[in-house]
Design a protein around this motif. Structure first.
Motif, mmCIF file in Angstrom:
data_model
loop_
_atom_site.group_PDB
_atom_site.id
_atom_site.type_symbol
_atom_site.label_atom_id
_atom_site.label_comp_id
_atom_site.label_asym_id
_atom_site.label_seq_id
_atom_site.Cartn_x
_atom_site.Cartn_y
_atom_site.Cartn_z
ATOM 1 N N ASP A 85 72.956 14.682 18.295
ATOM 2 C CA ASP A 85 73.409 13.482 17.608
ATOM 3 C C ASP A 85 74.917 13.387 17.396
ATOM 4 N N VAL A 86 75.681 14.342 17.898
ATOM 5 C CA VAL A 86 77.128 14.329 17.721
ATOM 6 C C VAL A 86 77.798 14.368 19.097
ATOM 7 N N LYS A 87 78.613 13.351 19.385
ATOM 8 C CA LYS A 87 79.333 13.316 20.663
ATOM 9 C C LYS A 87 80.717 13.927 20.454
ATOM 10 N N VAL A 88 81.099 14.821 21.375
ATOM 11 C CA VAL A 88 82.386 15.510 21.323
ATOM 12 C C VAL A 88 83.221 15.043 22.512
ATOM 13 N N ILE A 89 84.503 14.797 22.276
ATOM 14 C CA ILE A 89 85.385 14.301 23.338
ATOM 15 C C ILE A 89 86.635 15.173 23.454
ATOM 16 N N TYR A 90 87.287 15.076 24.614
ATOM 17 C CA TYR A 90 88.596 15.701 24.795
ATOM 18 C C TYR A 90 89.392 14.874 25.791
ATOM 19 N N ASN A 91 90.623 14.565 25.431
ATOM 20 C CA ASN A 91 91.554 13.854 26.300
ATOM 21 C C ASN A 91 92.926 14.491 26.093
ATOM 22 N N PRO A 92 93.452 15.197 27.093
ATOM 23 C CA PRO A 92 94.722 15.904 26.903
ATOM 24 C C PRO A 92 95.907 14.987 26.623
ATOM 25 N N TYR A 93 95.804 13.715 26.991
ATOM 26 C CA TYR A 93 96.888 12.774 26.746
ATOM 27 C C TYR A 93 96.893 12.271 25.302
ATOM 28 N N LYS A 94 95.746 12.422 24.603
ATOM 29 C CA LYS A 94 95.639 11.941 23.221
ATOM 30 C C LYS A 94 95.518 13.060 22.194
ATOM 31 N N TYR A 95 94.861 14.156 22.567
ATOM 32 C CA TYR A 95 94.515 15.185 21.584
ATOM 33 C C TYR A 95 94.871 16.581 22.073
ATOM 34 N N ASP A 96 95.103 17.481 21.119
ATOM 35 C CA ASP A 96 95.382 18.874 21.455
ATOM 36 C C ASP A 96 94.151 19.760 21.328
ATOM 37 N N SER A 97 92.996 19.143 21.040
ATOM 38 C CA SER A 97 91.748 19.889 20.849
ATOM 39 C C SER A 97 90.567 18.957 21.082
ATOM 40 N N PHE A 98 89.386 19.535 21.128
ATOM 41 C CA PHE A 98 88.170 18.729 21.201
ATOM 42 C C PHE A 98 88.017 17.995 19.874
ATOM 43 N N ARG A 99 87.493 16.768 19.922
ATOM 44 C CA ARG A 99 87.384 15.925 18.730
ATOM 45 C C ARG A 99 86.018 15.266 18.642
ATOM 46 N N LEU A 100 85.698 14.803 17.438
ATOM 47 C CA LEU A 100 84.489 13.999 17.253
ATOM 48 C C LEU A 100 84.740 12.613 17.827
ATOM 49 N N TRP A 101 83.798 12.105 18.596
ATOM 50 C CA TRP A 101 83.932 10.755 19.144
ATOM 51 C C TRP A 101 83.943 9.729 18.010
ATOM 52 N N ALA A 102 83.105 9.932 16.998
ATOM 53 C CA ALA A 102 82.991 8.987 15.889
ATOM 54 C C ALA A 102 84.202 9.018 14.960
ATOM 55 N N ASP A 103 84.944 10.132 14.941
ATOM 56 C CA ASP A 103 86.127 10.277 14.094
ATOM 57 C C ASP A 103 87.126 11.203 14.777
#
Length: 136
Positions: A85-103
């Motif tokens: 139930d939790v989606k995890v995202i990573y985008n090197p151009y936006k974030y320095d770590s894996f993040r919650l998709w919802a927040d």
């Protein structure tokens, strides 16, 4: 199903590192520093999310992606009782770590279990609710 490479075996008692392979549009699975296979879905337990900051900086400097972010854990058998139930995202151009998709202000550091899936030719990381986070 994991497609083995060069008959390289997979030791389920040792952790694997999984990353999205941009050239094959699937996940690559590493163990002991070698790619042991490719798959469009895999489930892991006792997971940590790792990003090499040096690799990320190289992406930002060169403007092209490289392998520098991994989901690290132990191969897990499919469990019908799990609720992803939790989606995890990573985008090197936006974030320095894996993040919650919802927040996206919340960093994801670990999870009891994750399912890495392929959807519409892209990687999708789903986690159980039991995750280790840090709010920015």
């Amino acid at each position: 199903m994991l497609k083995s490479i060069k008959n390289r075996g997979l030791d389920k008692s040792k952790p694997v590192k999984v990353y999205w392979n941009l050239h094959r549009n699937c996940y690559s699975v590493q163990q002991n520093g070698l790619v042991v296979g490719h798959t469009d879905h895999i489930e892991l337990r006792d997971v940590t999310f790792k990003v090499s900051e040096a690799g990320r900086q190289r992406v930002l400097k060169e403007g092209r992606k490289n392998v520098h972010a991994f989901v690290v854990g132990y191969l897990d058998d499919w469990d019908a009782d799990r609720f992803w139930d939790v989606k995890v995202i990573y985008n090197p151009y936006k974030y320095d770590s894996f993040r919650l998709w919802a927040d996206p202000t919340t960093t994801v550091k670990s999870s009891e279990a994750v399912a890495l899936r392929t959807r519409d030719g892209k990687g999708c990381i789903l986690s159980e609710r039991k995750i280790g986070t840090h709010c920015a």
